[in-house]
Motif scaffolding. Structure first.
Motif, PDB file in Angstrom:
ATOM      1  N   GLY A  88       0.817  -1.206   0.000  1.00  8.35           N
ATOM      2  CA  GLY A  88       0.000   0.000   0.000  1.00  8.35           C
ATOM      3  C   GLY A  88       0.849   1.253   0.000  1.00  8.35           C
ATOM      4  O   GLY A  88       0.563   2.224  -0.718  1.00  8.35           O
ATOM      5  N   LEU A  89       1.937   1.242   0.779  1.00  8.40           N
ATOM      6  CA  LEU A  89       2.853   2.386   0.813  1.00  8.40           C
ATOM      7  C   LEU A  89       3.575   2.563  -0.518  1.00  8.40           C
ATOM      8  O   LEU A  89       3.795   3.682  -0.975  1.00  8.40           O
ATOM      9  CB  LEU A  89       3.858   2.210   1.946  1.00  8.40           C
ATOM     10  CG  LEU A  89       3.295   2.356   3.369  1.00  8.40           C
ATOM     11  CD1 LEU A  89       4.350   1.998   4.402  1.00  8.40           C
ATOM     12  CD2 LEU A  89       2.782   3.761   3.609  1.00  8.40           C
ATOM     13  N   VAL A  90       3.948   1.442  -1.127  1.00 11.29           N
ATOM     14  CA  VAL A  90       4.602   1.525  -2.442  1.00 11.29           C
ATOM     15  C   VAL A  90       3.647   2.110  -3.481  1.00 11.29           C
ATOM     16  O   VAL A  90       4.026   2.959  -4.299  1.00 11.29           O
ATOM     17  CB  VAL A  90       5.099   0.135  -2.883  1.00 11.29           C
ATOM     18  CG1 VAL A  90       5.592   0.168  -4.326  1.00 11.29           C
ATOM     19  CG2 VAL A  90       6.210  -0.344  -1.966  1.00 11.29           C
ATOM     20  N   SER A  91       2.396   1.661  -3.451  1.00  7.63           N
ATOM     21  CA  SER A  91       1.397   2.196  -4.378  1.00  7.63           C
ATOM     22  C   SER A  91       1.150   3.681  -4.120  1.00  7.63           C
ATOM     23  O   SER A  91       1.018   4.475  -5.061  1.00  7.63           O
ATOM     24  CB  SER A  91       0.089   1.417  -4.229  1.00  7.63           C
ATOM     25  OG  SER A  91      -0.904   1.936  -5.084  1.00  7.63           O
ATOM     26  N   LEU A  92       1.111   4.065  -2.853  1.00 12.06           N
ATOM     27  CA  LEU A  92       0.949   5.478  -2.500  1.00 12.06           C
ATOM     28  C   LEU A  92       2.102   6.307  -3.036  1.00 12.06           C
ATOM     29  O   LEU A  92       1.908   7.402  -3.589  1.00 12.06           O
ATOM     30  CB  LEU A  92       0.851   5.611  -0.986  1.00 12.06           C
ATOM     31  CG  LEU A  92       0.832   7.030  -0.414  1.00 12.06           C
ATOM     32  CD1 LEU A  92      -0.402   7.783  -0.906  1.00 12.06           C
ATOM     33  CD2 LEU A  92       0.861   7.001   1.108  1.00 12.06           C
ATOM     34  N   SER A  93       3.320   5.795  -2.878  1.00  8.23           N
ATOM     35  CA  SER A  93       4.486   6.526  -3.379  1.00  8.23           C
ATOM     36  C   SER A  93       4.459   6.639  -4.898  1.00  8.23           C
ATOM     37  O   SER A  93       4.858   7.654  -5.466  1.00  8.23           O
ATOM     38  CB  SER A  93       5.776   5.839  -2.922  1.00  8.23           C
ATOM     39  OG  SER A  93       5.903   4.553  -3.506  1.00  8.23           O
ATOM     40  N   GLY A  94       3.968   5.587  -5.565  1.00  7.95           N
ATOM     41  CA  GLY A  94       3.840   5.655  -7.018  1.00  7.95           C
ATOM     42  C   GLY A  94       2.851   6.714  -7.457  1.00  7.95           C
ATOM     43  O   GLY A  94       3.064   7.424  -8.450  1.00  7.95           O
ATOM     44  N   CYS A  95       1.760   6.848  -6.708  1.00 11.65           N
ATOM     45  CA  CYS A  95       0.768   7.885  -6.999  1.00 11.65           C
ATOM     46  C   CYS A  95       1.379   9.272  -6.853  1.00 11.65           C
ATOM     47  O   CYS A  95       1.180  10.152  -7.706  1.00 11.65           O
ATOM     48  CB  CYS A  95      -0.429   7.715  -6.068  1.00 11.65           C
ATOM     49  SG  CYS A  95      -1.682   9.002  -6.205  1.00 11.65           S
TER      50      CYS A  95
END
Length: 223
Positions: A145-152
């Motif tokens: 979830g944090l990785v996806s957030l950082s990608g956003c």
């Protein structure tokens, strides 16, 4: 995609986190339930997501130059002129500290303590009659979830989305892990991890990107 549809850029952050958590849950299920090696399960899901991202975006490259983002909006433009040149840094720092405090709160709960215990000694979790596989899945969900957030955040900072974003970095990281286990052995893991952390911090400073910053927070507070 949501930004291109004039969706509220702030609301895209929790949505992307939840999407990443779902992917992390699937990765955990592949690893725990199907007994696939942890590294291989991540590679499988990363490969699958390439097609998923391409299908959702509808094309390999999606520009959002003229759209409102977390870095380009009326609130950010109202900052003092002395801070405006550093507006991206300010926004990233705010989000990073928000993630930090939320993680700090979670890791102080019972579920958070179990997650930390699995990282230190999973046999303790088994002795407490707790399913360590379930705890691992929760940890993978949070991390992804944090990785996806950082990608956003990274896509909004760059003002475009590309389907190959981050693939090169992931391949290098996975190759480094494989070399560590095969060539150097398990006892060198700590030393290689320390060197990788220094290199990762240097990359964050040089690249000035949100991905490295939030990934570093995930590593510090989850491992």
């Amino acid at each position: 995609v949501l930004i291109s549809k004039d969706f509220n850029p702030v609301l895209t952050l929790p949505i992307c986190f939840l999407a990443g958590a779902v992917v992390g849950t699937l990765t955990g299920l592949i690893h725990v339930k199907l007994k696939v090696r942890d590294l291989l399960s991540g590679i499988i899901m990363m490969t699958a997501l390439y097609t998923v991202n391409l299908r959702i975006a509808g094309r390999a490259n999606l520009p959002i130059y003229n759209k409102v983002t977390i870095f380009e909006n009326d609130l950010v433009k109202s900052m003092p002129e002395a801070i405006l040149p550093f507006k991206n840094v300010v926004v990233i720092v705010i989000i990073t500290f928000a993630c930090k405090y939320i993680l700090d709160w979670y890791l102080e709960t019972k579920a958070g303590m179990l997650l930390r215990a699995v990282g230190d000694n999973d046999k303790i979790i088994t002795s407490l009659s707790v399913d360590k596989g379930k705890v691992k899945i929760i940890g993978l969900a949070i991390a992804n979830g944090l990785v996806s957030l950082s990608g956003c955040i990274f896509a909004q900072e760059q003002r475009f989305f590309d389907v190959s974003m981050g693939t090169g970095t992931m391949v290098i990281g996975l190759a480094s892990v494989i070399i560590n286990f095969v060539a150097l052995g398990l006892y060198a893991k700590v030393a290689v991890g320390a060197m990788g952390g220094v290199a990762g911090l240097k990359a964050v400073i040089i690249s000035y990107g949100a991905v490295g910053l939030l990934a570093t927070v995930a590593l510090i507070f989850l491992l």
